[in-house]
Design a protein around this motif. Structure first.
Motif, PDB file in Angstrom:
ATOM      1  N   GLU A 259       0.855  -1.185   0.000  1.00  0.00           N
ATOM      2  CA  GLU A 259       0.000   0.000   0.000  1.00  0.00           C
ATOM      3  C   GLU A 259       0.893   1.237   0.000  1.00  0.00           C
ATOM      4  O   GLU A 259       1.768   1.371   0.859  1.00  0.00           O
ATOM      5  N   VAL A 260       0.678   2.138  -0.959  1.00  0.00           N
ATOM      6  CA  VAL A 260       1.405   3.396  -0.967  1.00  0.00           C
ATOM      7  C   VAL A 260       0.672   4.341  -0.019  1.00  0.00           C
ATOM      8  O   VAL A 260      -0.483   4.674  -0.231  1.00  0.00           O
ATOM      9  N   VAL A 261       1.353   4.742   1.052  1.00  0.00           N
ATOM     10  CA  VAL A 261       0.757   5.586   2.082  1.00  0.00           C
ATOM     11  C   VAL A 261       0.919   7.058   1.722  1.00  0.00           C
ATOM     12  O   VAL A 261      -0.017   7.841   1.821  1.00  0.00           O
ATOM     13  N   ASP A 262       2.134   7.435   1.290  1.00  0.00           N
ATOM     14  CA  ASP A 262       2.405   8.831   0.980  1.00  0.00           C
ATOM     15  C   ASP A 262       3.597   8.919   0.041  1.00  0.00           C
ATOM     16  O   ASP A 262       4.469   8.047   0.049  1.00  0.00           O
TER      17      ASP A 262
ATOM     18  N   SER B 294       6.142  12.155  -0.974  1.00  0.00           N
ATOM     19  CA  SER B 294       6.472  13.576  -0.894  1.00  0.00           C
ATOM     20  C   SER B 294       7.967  13.773  -0.701  1.00  0.00           C
ATOM     21  O   SER B 294       8.622  12.973  -0.037  1.00  0.00           O
ATOM     22  N   ASN B 295       8.476  14.820  -1.308  1.00  0.00           N
ATOM     23  CA  ASN B 295       9.895  15.188  -1.177  1.00  0.00           C
ATOM     24  C   ASN B 295      10.845  14.033  -1.485  1.00  0.00           C
ATOM     25  O   ASN B 295      11.848  13.853  -0.801  1.00  0.00           O
ATOM     26  N   GLY B 296      10.510  13.235  -2.484  1.00  0.00           N
ATOM     27  CA  GLY B 296      11.366  12.124  -2.881  1.00  0.00           C
ATOM     28  C   GLY B 296      11.249  10.878  -2.026  1.00  0.00           C
ATOM     29  O   GLY B 296      11.931   9.892  -2.260  1.00  0.00           O
ATOM     30  N   VAL B 297      10.390  10.923  -1.000  1.00  0.00           N
ATOM     31  CA  VAL B 297      10.221   9.784  -0.101  1.00  0.00           C
ATOM     32  C   VAL B 297       8.884   9.101  -0.383  1.00  0.00           C
ATOM     33  O   VAL B 297       7.837   9.741  -0.350  1.00  0.00           O
ATOM     34  N   VAL B 298       8.945   7.817  -0.668  1.00  0.00           N
ATOM     35  CA  VAL B 298       7.740   7.010  -0.869  1.00  0.00           C
ATOM     36  C   VAL B 298       7.553   6.177   0.393  1.00  0.00           C
ATOM     37  O   VAL B 298       8.431   5.398   0.758  1.00  0.00           O
ATOM     38  N   GLN B 299       6.417   6.378   1.059  1.00  0.00           N
ATOM     39  CA  GLN B 299       6.104   5.594   2.247  1.00  0.00           C
ATOM     40  C   GLN B 299       5.113   4.506   1.862  1.00  0.00           C
ATOM     41  O   GLN B 299       4.106   4.798   1.224  1.00  0.00           O
ATOM     42  N   VAL B 300       5.441   3.275   2.259  1.00  0.00           N
ATOM     43  CA  VAL B 300       4.593   2.137   1.929  1.00  0.00           C
ATOM     44  C   VAL B 300       4.304   1.316   3.171  1.00  0.00           C
ATOM     45  O   VAL B 300       5.020   1.398   4.174  1.00  0.00           O
ATOM     46  N   ARG B 301       3.263   0.516   3.072  1.00  0.00           N
ATOM     47  CA  ARG B 301       2.879  -0.400   4.145  1.00  0.00           C
ATOM     48  C   ARG B 301       2.619  -1.753   3.504  1.00  0.00           C
ATOM     49  O   ARG B 301       1.964  -1.852   2.474  1.00  0.00           O
TER      50      ARG B 301
ATOM     51  N   PRO C 252       0.922  -5.611   3.915  1.00  0.00           N
ATOM     52  CA  PRO C 252      -0.172  -6.233   4.660  1.00  0.00           C
ATOM     53  C   PRO C 252       0.371  -6.986   5.875  1.00  0.00           C
ATOM     54  O   PRO C 252       1.525  -7.382   5.907  1.00  0.00           O
ATOM     55  N   ALA C 253      -0.476  -7.174   6.860  1.00  0.00           N
ATOM     56  CA  ALA C 253      -0.074  -7.838   8.105  1.00  0.00           C
ATOM     57  C   ALA C 253       0.577  -9.195   7.870  1.00  0.00           C
ATOM     58  O   ALA C 253       1.446  -9.611   8.619  1.00  0.00           O
ATOM     59  N   ALA C 254       0.164  -9.873   6.824  1.00  0.00           N
ATOM     60  CA  ALA C 254       0.702 -11.207   6.546  1.00  0.00           C
ATOM     61  C   ALA C 254       2.206 -11.186   6.300  1.00  0.00           C
ATOM     62  O   ALA C 254       2.885 -12.179   6.517  1.00  0.00           O
ATOM     63  N   CYS C 255       2.744 -10.057   5.886  1.00  0.00           N
ATOM     64  CA  CYS C 255       4.171  -9.984   5.566  1.00  0.00           C
ATOM     65  C   CYS C 255       5.037  -9.554   6.745  1.00  0.00           C
ATOM     66  O   CYS C 255       6.246  -9.632   6.670  1.00  0.00           O
ATOM     67  N   THR C 256       4.442  -9.087   7.809  1.00  0.00           N
ATOM     68  CA  THR C 256       5.227  -8.501   8.889  1.00  0.00           C
ATOM     69  C   THR C 256       6.002  -9.511   9.718  1.00  0.00           C
ATOM     70  O   THR C 256       6.885  -9.137  10.468  1.00  0.00           O
ATOM     71  N   HIS C 257       5.718 -10.791   9.568  1.00  0.00           N
ATOM     72  CA  HIS C 257       6.425 -11.811  10.347  1.00  0.00           C
ATOM     73  C   HIS C 257       7.791 -12.168   9.767  1.00  0.00           C
ATOM     74  O   HIS C 257       8.519 -12.945  10.345  1.00  0.00           O
TER      75      HIS C 257
ATOM     76  N   PRO D 167      13.003   8.896 -11.442  1.00  0.00           N
ATOM     77  CA  PRO D 167      14.135   9.589 -10.832  1.00  0.00           C
ATOM     78  C   PRO D 167      13.781  10.480  -9.635  1.00  0.00           C
ATOM     79  O   PRO D 167      14.631  10.735  -8.791  1.00  0.00           O
ATOM     80  N   GLU D 168      12.535  10.901  -9.536  1.00  0.00           N
ATOM     81  CA  GLU D 168      12.126  11.747  -8.406  1.00  0.00           C
ATOM     82  C   GLU D 168      12.113  10.979  -7.086  1.00  0.00           C
ATOM     83  O   GLU D 168      12.145  11.575  -6.007  1.00  0.00           O
ATOM     84  N   VAL D 169      12.060   9.656  -7.156  1.00  0.00           N
ATOM     85  CA  VAL D 169      12.059   8.823  -5.962  1.00  0.00           C
ATOM     86  C   VAL D 169      13.484   8.688  -5.436  1.00  0.00           C
ATOM     87  O   VAL D 169      14.379   8.290  -6.164  1.00  0.00           O
ATOM     88  N   GLU D 170      13.663   9.052  -4.163  1.00  0.00           N
ATOM     89  CA  GLU D 170      14.970   8.948  -3.535  1.00  0.00           C
ATOM     90  C   GLU D 170      15.024   7.813  -2.526  1.00  0.00           C
ATOM     91  O   GLU D 170      16.030   7.129  -2.405  1.00  0.00           O
ATOM     92  N   VAL D 171      13.924   7.631  -1.766  1.00  0.00           N
ATOM     93  CA  VAL D 171      13.914   6.649  -0.684  1.00  0.00           C
ATOM     94  C   VAL D 171      12.564   5.948  -0.636  1.00  0.00           C
ATOM     95  O   VAL D 171      11.519   6.578  -0.821  1.00  0.00           O
ATOM     96  N   LEU D 172      12.601   4.648  -0.372  1.00  0.00           N
ATOM     97  CA  LEU D 172      11.379   3.880  -0.111  1.00  0.00           C
ATOM     98  C   LEU D 172      11.397   3.519   1.365  1.00  0.00           C
ATOM     99  O   LEU D 172      12.345   2.893   1.854  1.00  0.00           O
ATOM    100  N   GLU D 173      10.384   3.952   2.074  1.00  0.00           N
ATOM    101  CA  GLU D 173      10.330   3.801   3.526  1.00  0.00           C
ATOM    102  C   GLU D 173       9.104   2.987   3.916  1.00  0.00           C
ATOM    103  O   GLU D 173       8.005   3.275   3.465  1.00  0.00           O
ATOM    104  N   VAL D 174       9.293   2.000   4.777  1.00  0.00           N
ATOM    105  CA  VAL D 174       8.167   1.189   5.264  1.00  0.00           C
ATOM    106  C   VAL D 174       7.662   1.802   6.561  1.00  0.00           C
ATOM    107  O   VAL D 174       8.435   2.099   7.466  1.00  0.00           O
ATOM    108  N   VAL D 175       6.347   2.019   6.618  1.00  0.00           N
ATOM    109  CA  VAL D 175       5.720   2.562   7.823  1.00  0.00           C
ATOM    110  C   VAL D 175       4.730   1.540   8.370  1.00  0.00           C
ATOM    111  O   VAL D 175       4.266   0.671   7.659  1.00  0.00           O
ATOM    112  N   ALA D 176       4.444   1.676   9.650  1.00  0.00           N
ATOM    113  CA  ALA D 176       3.510   0.739  10.299  1.00  0.00           C
ATOM    114  C   ALA D 176       2.081   1.151  10.069  1.00  0.00           C
ATOM    115  O   ALA D 176       1.743   2.237   9.786  1.00  0.00           O
TER     116      ALA D 176
END
Length: 77
Positions: free
Chosen positions: A28-31, A33-40, A42-47, A68-77
């Protein structure tokens, strides 16, 4: 501009990158902005944090190549 970037990120993930990771993989793409893509994942993958780290690294590398605008992919809870 941000919504266009978010759409491009979501489309690239869903149509180009996730299918190569195997059936049933979802993200899931959460946000975006500013070159940072925040994703989540599903619960099934967190183990399996080691697998998630590998997947995130792969997805981040591929996203940066394709959008190229993407600098970082960040996983959020």
């Amino acid at each position: 501009m941000t919504s266009d970037l978010r759409e491009r990120v979501e489309q690239t993930l869903r149509q180009e990158l996730l299918p190569g990771l195997g059936e049933g993989m979802d993200i899931e793409v959460v946000d975006v902005s500013n070159g940072v893509v925040q994703v989540r994942f599903p619960a099934a993958c967190t183990h399996c944090p080691g697998s998630i780290l590998t997947i995130v690294t792969l997805l981040e590398d591929e996203l940066r190549k394709k959008i190229p605008e993407v600098e970082v992919l960040e996983v959020v809870a």
